[in-house]
Design an enzyme around this catalytic site. Structure first.
Site, PDB file in Angstrom:
ATOM      1  CE  LYS B  68      -3.956   1.950   2.580  1.00  0.00           C
ATOM      2  NZ  LYS B  68      -4.803   1.810   3.788  1.00  0.00           N
ATOM      3  CB  SER B 143      -8.080   3.756   2.801  1.00  0.00           C
ATOM      4  OG  SER B 143      -7.206   3.125   3.725  1.00  0.00           O
ATOM      5  CB  SER B 167      -8.291   0.950   5.746  1.00  0.00           C
ATOM      6  OG  SER B 167      -8.935   2.189   5.733  1.00  0.00           O
TER       7      SER B 167
END
Lengths: 95, 475
Positions: B68, B143, B167
């Site tokens: 990420k 996210s 997330s």
């Protein structure tokens, strides 16, 4: 609850465009009304959470170690000189 | 012969021992073909990846992994999918990245996400929205939407995500993959760009529960560079996997089966509870009475932490700088130009709840209610070993559907936020499809540091349902 969007924006170091201001004012108002639900809860005598698992403070010996991170970080900075980050002048000379 | 890219991480370990170049090429070509459609990666560079692979015989030797874009990689631009960190090249590896490299893993891509992890749909990215591989008109969740979409689309064997309010789990549920938010403190946060420091955890997103266990064997463990890192002996997570559920008590929290919960999701989760009962578990109803206030607590406490953490982005030390006539104007120009709309919303909200005169009413009260929610979990875990419920109230929603209404967006994390408030571990596992095509995830929550129990239960369900064999159709 009341808030002054200009004052908060000033504290947060943000300039808001007029259209941003209207939208954010509306959104913040809605979010703050939503969180009002917490006001009715009885929290007398309840401790605040500062760490979820009640971890004790962690200490380590204060030892000097070699690190190359400073030079690498400075190289990536928007502006640097010698071992410093460079910014516009912040203090005027006394005349 | 099936292509390497469709393998699980466990299967890819074997394939990479025999043909590491072939495995890497297969994933690289897959990612190159699909990224223009899905936008899962903000950057991927196969040439860099090749130069890293070398060590043989390690757990992840030759296995391509995505990271990420809020987890620092030494020498690679890392921006949290924001404009303000454009050009930010970290001078060190995050602890989790270091561990993957030490295990021989091939870091080759950086996954798209909501800007600074602020969002539940991966639409606030400065690099444009990520698309759900199961339906390109829908969001992958957020996210960590890029991480989940990449794994679902076979563009990586595993990805790292981060989870502050759901997330990892919410996008895993929306994309039909497995996501674990470990216990707060189990995985080092060193090198994770901070959002809500008392909530943030790094965790894996994988195709199967077994793969999650494999990743946790690599990621878990104490790190002196993260002062909130837990000192504990890390168990063998893969060794904990078994199908037998006898002796386990599983609680269904009544507050998680509420109006607004999609009926197909409810049915799917209740069917899973029935499977657990057949496998020998005892199913009970439990209550987490304060969890309906989770979203309200989170949007006070997490945004307060976020506004404070984002104070460092001022154009002085890293990322973009917008010039000004003096230092103050430089701060204002950089921040006003550099932050997106959701970041501004959260910074302003956080600044307000921390400001003089409002601190007690909002932040302090929020932290007290957080204690009440933690107590709810402690009580429930005296009665049961695991808490089972839906990961999300609805399946993946349409792109653009919730962008105008922040509260509607925030409420999509209603079931995932409680685990962050309490610091407990939580796992999302696929358990069905809504309308026959949109993945449904269920969430298992456990006692702190009992990931072994979560993984055991996740594995048992996965073996019964075998849903990981179903893939989105992507030509």
């Amino acid at each position: 609850m009341s808030f002054h969007i200009e004052k908060i924006a000033e504290l947060a170091r943000l300039h808001l465009k007029p259209e941003e201001k209207t939208k954010l004012e509306k959104d913040l108002g809605a979010i703050l009304s939503y969180v009002e639900q917490l006001k009715g809860l009885d929290t007398t005598g309840v401790e605040t959470t500062s760490h979820v698992l009640n971890l004790e403070n962690v200490y380590r010996p204060d030892e000097v170690v070699v690190s190359t991170v400073r030079d690498k970080a400075l190289k990536q900075a928007p502006q640097s000189e010698a071992s410093f980050f460079k910014v516009p002048k912040t203090v005027d000379k006394e005349s | 012969m099936s292509e390497y890219f469709s393998l699980t991480l466990k299967e890819a370990q074997k394939a990479a021992r025999e043909d590491s170049a072939g495995v890497l090429a297969s994933v690289r070509n897959r990612a190159a073909a699909l990224n223009p459609k899905i936008n899962a990666f903000v950057r991927f560079d196969a040439a860099k990846a090749v130069s890293q692979s070398g060590a043989q015989g390690l757990l992840l030797s030759g296995i391509p992994i995505a990271i990420k874009d809020n987890i620092c990689i030494d020498g690679w631009e890392t921006t949290c999918a924001s404009k303000i960190l454009k050009g930010h090249i970290p001078p060190y590896d995050a602890a989790a990245v270091e561990k993957i490299k030490q295990a021989g893993g091939v870091i080759f891509a950086q996954a798209n996400m909501d800007e600074f992890a602020f969002g539940s749909s991966s639409e606030t990215s400065a690099h444009g929205p990520v698309r759900n591989p199961w339906d390109l008109e829908r969001v992958p969740g957020g996210s960590s939407g890029g991480s989940a979409a990449a794994v679902a689309a076979d563009m990586a064997f595993a990805a790292l995500g981060s989870d502050t309010g759901g997330s990892i789990r919410q996008p895993a549920a929306f994309c039909g993959v497995v996501g674990l938010k470990p216990t707060y403190g189990l995985v080092s946060r060193y090198g994770l760009i901070a959002f809500g420091s008392s909530f943030d955890q790094i965790g894996p997103i994988t195709k199967t529960v077994e793969d999650t266990a494999l990743m946790m064997n690599i990621l878990a463990g104490h790190d002196a560079r993260d002062s909130t890192s837990a000192k504990m002996t890390v168990p063998d997570y893969t060794g904990a996997l078994q199908k037998d559920m006898r002796g386990l008590k599983i609680g269904l929290p009544k507050e998680f089966f509420i109006e607004g919960l999609d009926p197909e999701i409810e049915k799917s989760v209740r069917d899973a509870a029935e499977i657990y009962r057949k496998l020998g578990a005892e199913i009970r109803t439990v209550s987490l009475p304060h969890t309906p206030h989770s979203v309200a607590v989170y949007y006070i406490v997490a945004v307060a932490e976020a506004s404070s953490n984002l104070g460092r982005y001022d154009g002085v030390r890293y990322g973009a700088r917008m010039p000004g006539k003096d230092l103050k104007e430089l701060y204002f120009n950089t921040r006003s130009e550099g932050f997106g709309a959701e970041a501004k919303r959260r910074i302003l909200l956080g600044t307000f709840v921390l400001s003089a005169g409002y601190y007690d009413a909002y932040y302090r009260q929020g932290q007290k209610v957080r204690t009440l929610i933690r107590d709810d979990f402690q009580k429930a875990f005296k009665e049961v070993d695991l808490i089972l419920g839906p990961t999300t109230p609805t399946p993946a929603f349409k792109i653009g559907e919730k962008t105008a209404d922040p509260i509607a967006m925030y409420l999509s994390d209603i079931f995932t936020i409680p685990a962050n408030l309490a610091g407990v571990p939580a796992l999302s596992v696929p358990c069905g499809f809504a309308g026959g095509k949109l993945p449904i995830g269920l969430q298992l929550m456990g006692r702190p540091f009992e990931e072994t129990t979560l993984l055991r239960a996740g594995y048992a369900l996965e073996q019964e349902l075998q849903l990981f064999k179903q893939k989105p159709i992507l030509s």
